[in-house]
Design an enzyme around this catalytic site. Structure first.
Site, short mmCIF file in Angstrom:
data_model
loop_
_atom_site.label_atom_id
_atom_site.label_comp_id
_atom_site.label_asym_id
_atom_site.label_seq_id
_atom_site.Cartn_x
_atom_site.Cartn_y
_atom_site.Cartn_z
N LEU A 125 4.74 27.80 21.89
CA LEU A 125 5.36 27.10 20.76
C LEU A 125 5.51 25.61 21.08
CD1 LEU A 125 6.84 27.25 17.96
CD2 LEU A 125 8.97 27.59 19.24
N GLY A 340 29.64 21.54 52.84
CA GLY A 340 28.36 21.03 53.38
C GLY A 340 27.29 22.11 53.40
N GLU A 363 14.29 27.79 25.58
CA GLU A 363 14.59 28.67 24.44
C GLU A 363 15.72 28.11 23.56
OE1 GLU A 363 13.90 32.76 24.83
OE2 GLU A 363 12.78 32.54 26.70
N SER A 366 21.31 23.56 24.68
CA SER A 366 22.70 23.85 24.27
C SER A 366 23.03 23.13 22.96
CB SER A 366 23.66 23.43 25.37
OG SER A 366 23.42 24.22 26.52
#
Ligand code: CAA
Length: 381
Positions: A125, A340, A363, A366
């Protein structure tokens, strides 16, 4: 309301956990370090029925449900997020749309071997100029007699370098906008298909992705998936399911971080006692566990809705938005707990940190998930 898993769901969860713990986890650091496609794990996932989980057995799949898919995805991704996304793309983005939109002949030729894991799929896509704006497709498919001739470039195609089949999207009628997009089933060995070099990525380095160049690729009329002009709905409805899969991948990464951080906190001593005894560490672990549970409930709800043929676009977006956020926050705090040791490759949390980031991007970023959720709120659904 019943939160119990069925016997089948518990069995698939245990099977996936046993496989992930015994076979995937020991290899995960090297897969990442060597940027290696784990072909032998993909073959094992095929044997275990993990590549077509929610596809009926009559079509080559395992005949289970999407809740089982989420449970298995979390287990595999807990061990190795790269292996998880290979599995997710084949299940959600390739088998699912071919099952839902394919003809009987497409089911026989493509779905059966894909769901059985004899073939691997990818989803074409995204393009250089069509990422979040998926409708802005520049790849074209033009009719030539009975055939379609396809030209264009696809970007960041997960599984691209190792795929046998691509669910491909192209503009068949530019004037019609998103209603001019059509889905095709493209065999990756078709003349005119060429993969670029694998992308050099921050994380999920065992998952191969690349550009795909399409130069005068000829496909027969029978390669159209769904209806001519119906491709955008194929793409977006497929991504609804894909987002549930990526939410489950994020659950796996968050759980890996929690479990690794908990074990480390019990073992590591500072100022004469294990760091687990300090509230500063306890609170981080408590937050991680609580957020992981909330993300898992959102993800299972979205899968349950899909299983029960109810609308789940908004719930899938919520699950992916929240689970990816949880995974990133957990990985950041996990590194802090390791101090560390969290910053060096000898310990696993830096890998979880790098792997988590992509769950906020692919996909649907956010930001796109928030648009989808807000769009539903505006419509009152
Ligand atoms: N299911 C079915 N149809 C849907 C739908 C859905 N979930 N969402 C929208 N549609 C339909 C709409 O109803 C509309 O059709 P009508 O005109 O007939 O009503 C049509 O699609 C267009 O809808 P919009 O006007 O809302 O479309 P838009 O152009 O504004 O885009 C978007 C909407 C939500 C931003 C969409 O483009 C999107 O989701 N973008 C993100 C793309 C994305 O997720 N890419 C991921 C690439 S794949 C990947 O990442 C794989 C990998 O590597 C692992």
């Amino acid at each position: 309301m019943n939160f119990d898993l069925s016997e089948d769901q518990q069995l698939v969860q245990k099977m996936a956990r046993d496989f992930a713990t015994a076979e995937v986890l020991p290899k995960a650091p090297a897969i990442d370090r060597e940027h290696r496609h784990p072909a032998e794990l993909v073959a094992r996932m095929a044997e275990l029925g993990l590549l077509g989980i929610a596809i009926p057995e009559s079509h080559g799949g395992a005949g289970l449900d999407h809740v089982s898919y989420v449970l298995a995805m979390e287990e595999v991704s807990r061990a190795c997020a790269s292996t998880g996304v290979i599995m997710s793309v084949n299940n959600s983005l390739v088998c699912d749309p071919i099952y839902r939109f394919g003809t009987a002949a497409q089911h026989r030729e493509f779905l059966a071997p894909l769901a059985a894991g004899q073939k691997l799929g990818c989803f074409g896509l995204s393009e250089p100029e069509a990422g979040s704006d998926a409708g802005a497709q520049r790849t074209t498919a033009e009719r030539d007699g009975d055939a379609w001739v396809i030209n264009g470039v696809k970007n960041w195609i997960t599984n691209g370098p190792v795929a046998d089949v691509c669910v491909l999207f192209a503009m068949t009628d530019r004037a019609a906008g998103t209603k001019g997009i059509t889905a095709f089933i493209l065999p990756m060995d078709a003349a005119g298909v060429r993969c670029g070099p694998p992308d050099d990525k921050l994380g999920i380095r065992g998952s191969k992705s690349c550009q795909i160049f399409l130069d005068d690729v000829r496909l027969p009329a029978s390669a159209v998936l769904g209806e001519v002009g119906g491709g955008f709905k194929v793409a977006l409805s497929t991504l609804d399911g894909g987002r549930v899969g990526i939410a489950a991948q994020a659950l796996g990464i968050a759980r890996a971080t929690l479990e690794d951080s908990l074990a480390y906190a019990k073992d590591r001593k500072t100022f004469g006692k294990p760091i687990m005894q300090y509230q500063a560490i306890q609170w981080k672990l408590a937050d991680m566990a609580t957020e992981l549970d909330a993300a898992r409930l959102l993800t299972l709800r979205a899968a349950w809705l899909k299983d029960h043929k109810q609308p789940f676009t908004k719930e899938a977006a919520m699950a992916k938005l929240y689970a990816s956020d949880v995974a990133n926050r957990a990985a950041r705090e996990g590194i802090q707990i390791f101090g560390g040791n969290g910053y060096v490759t000898e310990f696993p949390v830096e890998r979880h940190f790098r792997d988590a980031k992509i769950t906020e991007i692919y996909e649907g970023t956010s930001e796109i998930q928030r648009l989808v959720i807000a769009g539903h709120l505006a419509k009152g659904v």
